[in-house]
Structures are given as structure tokens and as C-alpha cells.
Write a protein that holds these residues in place. Structure first.
Motif, PDB file in Angstrom:
ATOM      1  N   ASN A 443       0.818  -1.216   0.000  1.00  0.00           N
ATOM      2  CA  ASN A 443       0.000   0.000   0.000  1.00  0.00           C
ATOM      3  C   ASN A 443       0.857   1.273   0.000  1.00  0.00           C
ATOM      4  O   ASN A 443       0.347   2.361   0.269  1.00  0.00           O
ATOM      5  CB  ASN A 443      -0.916   0.010   1.227  1.00  0.00           C
ATOM      6  CG  ASN A 443      -1.909  -1.147   1.197  1.00  0.00           C
ATOM      7  OD1 ASN A 443      -2.464  -1.466   0.139  1.00  0.00           O
ATOM      8  ND2 ASN A 443      -2.119  -1.783   2.339  1.00  0.00           N
ATOM      9  N   PHE A 444       2.157   1.125  -0.279  1.00  0.00           N
ATOM     10  CA  PHE A 444       3.105   2.229  -0.316  1.00  0.00           C
ATOM     11  C   PHE A 444       3.256   2.928   1.034  1.00  0.00           C
ATOM     12  O   PHE A 444       3.539   4.130   1.094  1.00  0.00           O
ATOM     13  CB  PHE A 444       2.729   3.247  -1.407  1.00  0.00           C
ATOM     14  CG  PHE A 444       2.858   2.705  -2.798  1.00  0.00           C
ATOM     15  CD1 PHE A 444       4.083   2.695  -3.443  1.00  0.00           C
ATOM     16  CD2 PHE A 444       1.749   2.168  -3.448  1.00  0.00           C
ATOM     17  CE1 PHE A 444       4.205   2.181  -4.718  1.00  0.00           C
ATOM     18  CE2 PHE A 444       1.879   1.658  -4.726  1.00  0.00           C
ATOM     19  CZ  PHE A 444       3.108   1.659  -5.366  1.00  0.00           C
ATOM     20  N   ASN A 445       3.072   2.155   2.104  1.00  0.00           N
ATOM     21  CA  ASN A 445       3.370   2.682   3.429  1.00  0.00           C
ATOM     22  C   ASN A 445       4.871   2.546   3.669  1.00  0.00           C
ATOM     23  O   ASN A 445       5.445   1.480   3.427  1.00  0.00           O
ATOM     24  CB  ASN A 445       2.595   1.932   4.502  1.00  0.00           C
ATOM     25  CG  ASN A 445       1.089   2.134   4.366  1.00  0.00           C
ATOM     26  OD1 ASN A 445       0.632   3.247   4.135  1.00  0.00           O
ATOM     27  ND2 ASN A 445       0.320   1.052   4.493  1.00  0.00           N
ATOM     28  N   PRO A 446       5.547   3.605   4.146  1.00  0.00           N
ATOM     29  CA  PRO A 446       7.008   3.561   4.297  1.00  0.00           C
ATOM     30  C   PRO A 446       7.430   2.827   5.569  1.00  0.00           C
ATOM     31  O   PRO A 446       6.755   2.900   6.597  1.00  0.00           O
ATOM     32  CB  PRO A 446       7.389   5.037   4.353  1.00  0.00           C
ATOM     33  CG  PRO A 446       6.203   5.695   4.990  1.00  0.00           C
ATOM     34  CD  PRO A 446       4.991   4.943   4.504  1.00  0.00           C
ATOM     35  N   LYS A 447       8.558   2.153   5.477  1.00  0.00           N
ATOM     36  CA  LYS A 447       9.145   1.481   6.635  1.00  0.00           C
ATOM     37  C   LYS A 447      10.663   1.696   6.604  1.00  0.00           C
ATOM     38  O   LYS A 447      11.305   1.473   5.577  1.00  0.00           O
ATOM     39  CB  LYS A 447       8.830  -0.018   6.618  1.00  0.00           C
ATOM     40  CG  LYS A 447       7.342  -0.346   6.814  1.00  0.00           C
ATOM     41  CD  LYS A 447       7.120  -1.841   6.756  1.00  0.00           C
ATOM     42  CE  LYS A 447       5.632  -2.170   6.934  1.00  0.00           C
ATOM     43  NZ  LYS A 447       5.178  -1.974   8.311  1.00  0.00           N
ATOM     44  N   ILE A 448      11.201   2.144   7.701  1.00  0.00           N
ATOM     45  CA  ILE A 448      12.643   2.402   7.807  1.00  0.00           C
ATOM     46  C   ILE A 448      13.368   1.066   7.970  1.00  0.00           C
ATOM     47  O   ILE A 448      12.959   0.216   8.778  1.00  0.00           O
ATOM     48  CB  ILE A 448      12.939   3.334   8.993  1.00  0.00           C
ATOM     49  CG1 ILE A 448      12.167   4.654   8.831  1.00  0.00           C
ATOM     50  CG2 ILE A 448      14.428   3.598   9.129  1.00  0.00           C
ATOM     51  CD1 ILE A 448      12.241   5.551  10.056  1.00  0.00           C
ATOM     52  N   SER A 449      14.460   0.883   7.212  1.00  0.00           N
ATOM     53  CA  SER A 449      15.221  -0.368   7.273  1.00  0.00           C
ATOM     54  C   SER A 449      16.709  -0.075   7.422  1.00  0.00           C
ATOM     55  O   SER A 449      17.138   1.087   7.463  1.00  0.00           O
ATOM     56  CB  SER A 449      14.978  -1.199   6.003  1.00  0.00           C
ATOM     57  OG  SER A 449      15.558  -0.553   4.877  1.00  0.00           O
ATOM     58  N   ASP A 450      17.491  -1.158   7.489  1.00  0.00           N
ATOM     59  CA  ASP A 450      18.965  -1.120   7.515  1.00  0.00           C
ATOM     60  C   ASP A 450      19.485  -0.349   8.726  1.00  0.00           C
ATOM     61  O   ASP A 450      19.839   0.830   8.654  1.00  0.00           O
ATOM     62  CB  ASP A 450      19.517  -0.505   6.232  1.00  0.00           C
ATOM     63  CG  ASP A 450      20.972  -0.904   6.017  1.00  0.00           C
ATOM     64  OD1 ASP A 450      21.616  -1.349   6.979  1.00  0.00           O
ATOM     65  OD2 ASP A 450      21.454  -0.784   4.890  1.00  0.00           O
ATOM     66  N   PHE A 451      19.562  -1.049   9.851  1.00  0.00           N
ATOM     67  CA  PHE A 451      20.050  -0.459  11.095  1.00  0.00           C
ATOM     68  C   PHE A 451      21.500  -0.860  11.379  1.00  0.00           C
ATOM     69  O   PHE A 451      21.921  -0.896  12.533  1.00  0.00           O
ATOM     70  CB  PHE A 451      19.146  -0.882  12.261  1.00  0.00           C
ATOM     71  CG  PHE A 451      17.823  -0.176  12.285  1.00  0.00           C
ATOM     72  CD1 PHE A 451      17.587   0.848  13.189  1.00  0.00           C
ATOM     73  CD2 PHE A 451      16.814  -0.513  11.398  1.00  0.00           C
ATOM     74  CE1 PHE A 451      16.360   1.504  13.215  1.00  0.00           C
ATOM     75  CE2 PHE A 451      15.597   0.130  11.410  1.00  0.00           C
ATOM     76  CZ  PHE A 451      15.356   1.149  12.321  1.00  0.00           C
ATOM     77  N   GLY A 452      22.264  -1.146  10.326  1.00  0.00           N
ATOM     78  CA  GLY A 452      23.645  -1.583  10.519  1.00  0.00           C
ATOM     79  C   GLY A 452      24.532  -0.520  11.125  1.00  0.00           C
ATOM     80  O   GLY A 452      25.529  -0.831  11.779  1.00  0.00           O
ATOM     81  N   LEU A 453      24.206   0.769  10.925  1.00  0.00           N
ATOM     82  CA  LEU A 453      25.030   1.850  11.474  1.00  0.00           C
ATOM     83  C   LEU A 453      24.397   2.488  12.709  1.00  0.00           C
ATOM     84  O   LEU A 453      24.919   3.488  13.222  1.00  0.00           O
ATOM     85  CB  LEU A 453      25.243   2.935  10.405  1.00  0.00           C
ATOM     86  CG  LEU A 453      25.949   2.485   9.121  1.00  0.00           C
ATOM     87  CD1 LEU A 453      26.097   3.666   8.169  1.00  0.00           C
ATOM     88  CD2 LEU A 453      27.312   1.896   9.440  1.00  0.00           C
ATOM     89  N   ALA A 454      23.298   1.931  13.185  1.00  0.00           N
ATOM     90  CA  ALA A 454      22.549   2.555  14.292  1.00  0.00           C
ATOM     91  C   ALA A 454      23.336   2.496  15.593  1.00  0.00           C
ATOM     92  O   ALA A 454      24.210   1.644  15.790  1.00  0.00           O
ATOM     93  CB  ALA A 454      21.205   1.856  14.453  1.00  0.00           C
ATOM     94  N   LYS A 455      23.002   3.445  16.492  1.00  0.00           N
ATOM     95  CA  LYS A 455      23.603   3.481  17.820  1.00  0.00           C
ATOM     96  C   LYS A 455      22.509   3.711  18.859  1.00  0.00           C
ATOM     97  O   LYS A 455      21.568   4.469  18.623  1.00  0.00           O
ATOM     98  CB  LYS A 455      24.657   4.586  17.921  1.00  0.00           C
ATOM     99  CG  LYS A 455      25.970   4.224  17.250  1.00  0.00           C
ATOM    100  CD  LYS A 455      27.039   5.231  17.573  1.00  0.00           C
ATOM    101  CE  LYS A 455      28.382   4.763  17.035  1.00  0.00           C
ATOM    102  NZ  LYS A 455      28.858   3.547  17.733  1.00  0.00           N
ATOM    103  N   LEU A 456      22.662   3.035  19.992  1.00  0.00           N
ATOM    104  CA  LEU A 456      21.747   3.197  21.116  1.00  0.00           C
ATOM    105  C   LEU A 456      22.297   4.264  22.053  1.00  0.00           C
ATOM    106  O   LEU A 456      23.475   4.243  22.405  1.00  0.00           O
ATOM    107  CB  LEU A 456      21.588   1.869  21.867  1.00  0.00           C
ATOM    108  CG  LEU A 456      21.012   0.700  21.053  1.00  0.00           C
ATOM    109  CD1 LEU A 456      20.977  -0.555  21.904  1.00  0.00           C
ATOM    110  CD2 LEU A 456      19.618   1.034  20.557  1.00  0.00           C
TER     111      LEU A 456
END
Length: 619
Positions: A443-456
Motif C-alpha cells: 500500500n506504499f506505506n514507508p518502513k525504515i530499514s537497515d540499522f547496521g550503522l545505528a547506535k543506542l
């Protein structure tokens, strides 16, 4: 290890020198390629051969033309043509083909030499000391047994004769007035004196190595108590020096190979140790994580789910993505991580962040695989791929989603980032917001992906400590490169989101790049100038409502890409701006281009950065 190897090689060379010197082994040499072989009892002068390689009286030397030279007593120098070690005979010659010339034979004295004539002159024991006399005559003399003409010394105007002094009457046969005595020649074979032959054959009786030669062995000087007894020799197997050299070379090569094996073993050991440490770290993390929902798969399950990796969806810096299907007919995207990339940090980031969050605008992690060296991540499958597919072409209308849908996608992305910053137990900084990492469902709803560079990060503090820049060029906030713009905070994701918004608008821009509009190539600055002049954006717009949406996205994007983090809104404010009215305040000019028409930028009263905090990085 390097010191031990060097010491070992030093010991090998020391042993080689000890054996070669201690065994009196000398290699066979030659002055030229066709010269006679030189070995014991002869030695070659000036060729770095030690004295024990031969007796002093048997010393030879090489001329500049690679001829072998023997110097007999009283400085008689003759060239060596052949050496027969079996018969112990050396064959000498005169390069001028005339032994009587230059007084060579007149100085020859073998009394103090180890050499003797192979054939003694006739009636040698009864010859008087004078031997032969050489006379230069202007007249021709009748030759006979005791008077012989030397052709190699004679010419057209003179004749040279050898007179045998054994017969005293021979002297009276010469014309006294026309002959002059030149010099005497001692006891040598008469055919040599007369110059009929150019070969002088000498023999030696001591040392006697003929028995050694017949048995295929060589002789050498016998050494006892560190003193050389020149009158004694001993036999040793022929080719012993070559065998010793081969042994030494084998030892050196063996030591070199040993060093290579040890080094390779160390590298394998080191790699295995580091990899085991990484696996132990991941194992500890997974044990703490086992009560959470994502499923852990074996590598065999991954192969089954992807049908042996049959359908490849894409490839990135950290791995390759394949399409798969679970047993309950649910499609998934399986990301196989590269073994050679990183130390497991990306795997821990993705599982550690995505496995604990659940939001409609964040890709759901279905499961993971950590089977030895093999690691994989299993996501929900989104059929419409990534956002960049729909904003990269300005002229393809069938790929254009419409401005209402683009606005909904922008709001969904903003809500997803807001959730990462405020909705989790710990603040999550994505560090790589860009169209390629925004996936779209059916339905063309966006989803954020690729958390390889993420930091907590902790919510109640603010600055992130970073050793290297991370993210994608064009979307990285300026403070990541230089602290002159401020500290690294969650506002780095705000900057990336602003560039994404402007790219969503700019993807519809249809401007041909020429020398006249080259200043418009950098679209964020170009769009700021149009908005400041209150002109319509000449983009892919159907009606006035679409123009308002494009203007709203542009203004929010320009607010988010302000150079200083304090001037950027939080994601919560950005969501409010996107969902609110169309009367948004223009931000300060974030560009320093000389082509802009703006001279006095107004600083809006809107303060969008008062809630900034310092965020320390949580490991």
C-alpha cells in the motif's frame, strides 16, 4: 619469532663455514669456459681460495684474457694448455709459438721446482752446464746434428742457430766474423730449443694422487693439530663439496619454509582466536536475547527459506539480500552478512535494535541466523522495494505516486524516526536515513530499514562520541565531519530526513543542465531561492493543491538541513509541521552560495532546537 629465525639462520651459516673450512674442501675452478680444470694440488691465485686448497708451488693465475698461467722458478711464465691429473702431467705453451724467444728457456731452472721434464734431454747426465748456445748470424751456416737453425727467430737478413756445446768442434763450424752469441739455454728437450714444437710437457711426482684419481676420488692436504703437513695427503670422495653445499642449501630452504609455516600458522591461529571472540560475544548477546520474539534459524533453514538463494533482490556493503518464503506462505527478505565485513557489530546492531522495536513505519525483524561463521537477518518482505525507485526519474509519470501519497510517505518516515528517538527505552540514532533505506509495502506505506550503522543512546543525555564518520555522502550532517557546527546528536537523523524530503521534491524537477542554469544543479539551494521569491515551484505538479504540498515538503526540508543543529527542529516538530497548515515560516538561508539573490536573511521567530541534549553513546 623474527629474532629466533635470524639466530637460526646465523647458526646455519656458521655451521656451513665450519664444515667447509674444517674439511679443506675446495671447488673445481677454471679461468675460462674452455680452460683446464684447476683442483688439488693446484690452487688458483686471487680467487678467494684458502691456502689449504693447494700447494704453493702449484699456484696458478688467470690473465685478463682468461688464459691459465703457471710461474716457474726464476720468473719463467708459461701458459697452461692441459692438466692430466691421472698421469700427473701439465702441458705448457708459449703464446708467441717460440719458446727460445725472450730468454724464456735461458732462465728455466727446475732444480727448485716440483716439476720435471716428462722426457729428459738425450744423454742428460753427461751434458755440460752450458747446454745450447744461440747465435745470430748474417750468413747462412750449413746445418747438421749439432747445429740447428731456429726458424721462429730467423728472418730475411739474419739467421739464428742453436749450437750444441757438447761437441766443442761445432763452434769452429760457425763463421766467426758474421755470428754473434745471444745467450745459452740449459737442459731442455732439443725439439723445444730448436722451436720445432710449441709444447712443453712437465710432470710432478709429489704429491702423488694418481691412485685417488683412478678410484674416482680427490686428494687434499692432511691437517693435524692445526698445522699443515705439506708432504702428506689423504683421499676423500669426489663431489663432497657439492654434497655439503646441497646440504647447507637444503638447511637454509628448510628453515625458510619453517618460518613460512610458523607465520601462516600464527595468522590462522590469530584469525581463529579473533573469530572465536566475536562468536562468543554474539553468543552472549543471543543468550540475553533468547526471551524476545524474533526466531533463531539454523543455516540449513536459511537455505531452505531462500530455495538455495535462488532469487537475489540486491547487494550492499555488508551483505546480499535474497527473497524467501516461510512455511506459512509468508514472504521474507533474507540478508546474508559478509563474513569479511566488520567484527559482528552490524549483526548486533540490527538484531539489538530491530528485535526490540515494533512500529508501523519500521521494518519488522522476523528472525536471524548465527550459525558458526554464517550470519543472516530475516525481515518482512515489502513488495514495492525502496523509495528511491519512485523519486529518481522526473519524466516517468507511471512511476509518480502523486503528491498526496508523497506527503503521506514523508509523514510516515518522520513518525518512524520520531519513534526511534523518543518511543523506545533507549534513543536509537539511525545514521543512514536515505531513500534507499525506506521500503514500501503493497500500500506504499514507508518502513525504515537497515540499522547496521545505528547506535543506542541514553534519552536523558545528549552528545554522541564518534571516532569515524558514518552514513552516506550527501545525507551526512556537517557536525559529523567538523565539531565547529556543534556536537553529534540525534539531530544528525533530522538533517538526513531533510535531505530526503528535498530529494522527494527534487525528483520531480525537470530542468536541463546548461551553462545558463548551472547554479540550479544543487537543488536545495535552487528551491530556497524560488521559495524566497514567492514563486511557484516548477516541478511535476497537477494543480494548486499539489503545489502547496511540494512547498510544504520543501520548507520542512530546508528547516531540517540547517547547518547548526540548534536551528533544526526535532522529529516531533517536523511531524507537526508536515501534518499542520500551509503557512510555514521560511527558515534562514543555509547556503553560502554567491549566486543567491538573498541579501538580508530574516531569522524567523520559530525556535526549533530548545530541547537539545547531550547524548553519550551506549555500547
Amino acid at each position: 619469532m623474527a629474532i629466533s629465525c635470524s639466530f637460526f639462520l646465523f647458526m646455519v651459516f656458521t655451521m656451513m663455514d665450519h664444515h667447509v673450512g674444517g674439511e679443506n674442501v675446495s671447488e673445481e675452478l677454471r679461468c675460462g669456459g674452455n680452460g683446464p680444470a684447476i683442483r688439488f694440488p693446484f690452487r688458483l691465485k686471487d680467487m678467494r681460495q684458502p691456502d689449504h686448497c693447494g700447494f704453493p708451488e702449484f699456484t696458478l693465475s688467470c690473465t685478463h684474457s682468461n688464459q691459465t698461467l703457471l710461474e716457474l722458478p726464476i720468473s719463467v711464465k708459461l701458459f697452461v694448455e692441459m692438466i692430466n691429473y691421472t698421469t700427473q702431467v701439465i702441458q705448457l705453451y708459449d703464446p708467441n709459438h717460440c719458446f727460445p724467444r725472450d730468454h724464456q728457456l735461458s732462465r728455466l731452472n727446475l732444480s727448485y721446482s716440483p716439476f720435471q721434464f716428462e722426457e729428459l734431454p738425450y744423454n742428460y747426465d753427461y751434458y755440460p752446464p752450458e747446454g745450447y748456445g744461440l747465435f745470430n748470424c748474417s750468413e747462412t751456416v750449413h746445418e747438421r746434428n749439432d747445429i740447428h737453425r731456429i726458424s721462429c727467430l730467423s728472418g730475411h737478413t739474419h739467421q739464428v742457430y742453436a749450437l750444441d756445446f757438447y761437441d766443442s768442434h761445432s763452434l769452429w763450424e760457425l763463421p766467426i766474423l758474421s755470428c754473434t752469441k745471444m745467450y745459452n739455454i740449459r737442459y731442455v728437450p732439443e725439439d723445444v730449443v730448436w722451436g720445432d714444437v710449441n709444447i712443453l710437457r712437465l710432470k710432478w711426482s709429489s704429491p702423488d694422487c694418481r691412485r685417488c684419481e683412478r678410484r674416482g676420488k680427490n686428494c687434499r692436504i692432511l691437517k693435524k693439530n692445526n698445522s699443515t703437513d705439506e708432504s702428506k695427503t689423504e683421499r676423500f670422495p669426489k663431489g663432497a663439496s657439492k654434497k655439503l653445499v646441497l646440504i647447507v642449501i637444503g638447511a637454509i630452504l628448510g628453515s625458510f619454509l619453517l618460518v613460512l609455516v610458523v607465520f601462516a600458522g600464527y595468522r590462522v591461529y590469530r584469525y581463529d582466536k579473533v573469530e572465536k571472540e566475536n562468536q562468543a560475544k554474539i553468543k552472549t548477546f543471543l543468550e540475553d536475547y533468547r526471551n524476545l520474539k524474533p526466531t533463531r534459524y539454523a543455516y540449513s533453514d536459511i537455505r531452505r527459506i531462500t530455495n538455495e538463494f535462488a532469487d537475489k533482490l540486491g547487494q550492499g556493503a555488508y551483505g546480499t539480500v535474497f527473497k524467501g518464503k516461510l512455511s506459512n506462505e509468508i514472504y521474507v527478505a533474507v540478508k546474508i552478512l559478509n563474513i569479511s565485513k566488520g567484527n559482528g557489530e552490524e549483526f548486533l546492531n540490527e538484531v539489538g535494535t530491530m528485535g526490540t522495536i515494533h512500529h508501523v513505519n519500521v521494518v519488522r525483524l522476523v528472525g536471524f541466523c548465527a550459525d558458526g561463521f554464517r550470519r543472516a537477518l530475516v525481515y518482512e518482505f515489502l513488495s514495492n522495494n525502496s523509495l528511491d525507485k519512485f523519486i529518481s526519474s522526473a519524466d516517468v509519470k507511471n512511476q509518480f505516486l502523486g503528491w498526496d501519497k508523497l506527503q503521506d510517505i514523508a509523514i510516515g518516515i518522520a513518525k518512524g524516526i520520531e519513534y526511534l528517538h523518543q518511543g523506545c527505552d533507549q534513543r536509537i540514532l539511525h545514521f543512514d536515513i536515505k531513500p534507499h533505506n525506506i521500503l514500501l509495502d503493497q500500500n506504499f506505506n514507508p518502513k525504515i530499514s537497515d540499522f547496521g550503522l545505528a547506535k543506542l543512546c541514553s534519552k536523558d543525555q545528549s552528545v554522541v562520541s564518534m571516532t569515524t564518520a558514518r552514513g552516506t555522502m550527501g545525507y551526512i550532517a556537517p557536525e559529523v565531519f567538523s565539531r565547529n557546527f556543534g556536537n553529534v546528536t540525534y539531530k544528525v537523523d533530522v538533517y538526513s530526513f531533510g535531505m530526503l524530503l528535498l530529494e522527494m521534491v527534487g525528483g520531480r524537477k525537470n530542468v536541463e543542465v546548461t551553462t545558463e542554469n548551472i547554479s540550479q544543479v544543487y537543488f536545495p539551494e535552487w528551491i530556497y531561492n524560488f521559495l524566497e521569491k514567492k514563486e511557484d515551484l516548477r516541478v511535476f505538479i497537477e494543480d494548486d493543491g499539489d503545489a502547496l504540498i511540494a512547498k510544504k515538503l520543501s520548507i520542512v526540508g530546508l528547516w531540517c538541513i540547517q547547518w547548526h543543529p540548534m536551528n533544526r527542529p526535532s522529529m516531533k516538530v517536523a511531524v507537526q509541521m508536515l501534518q499542520g497548515g500551509d503557512n510555514l515560516t521560511m527558515p534562514p538561508n543555509p547556503f553560502a552560495s554567491t549566486n543567491t539573490t538573498r541579501t538580508n536573511a530574516r531569522i524567523p521567530a520559530m525556535n526549533v532546537g530548545q530541547e537539545l541534549e547531550v547524548i553519550p553513546e551506549s555500547e
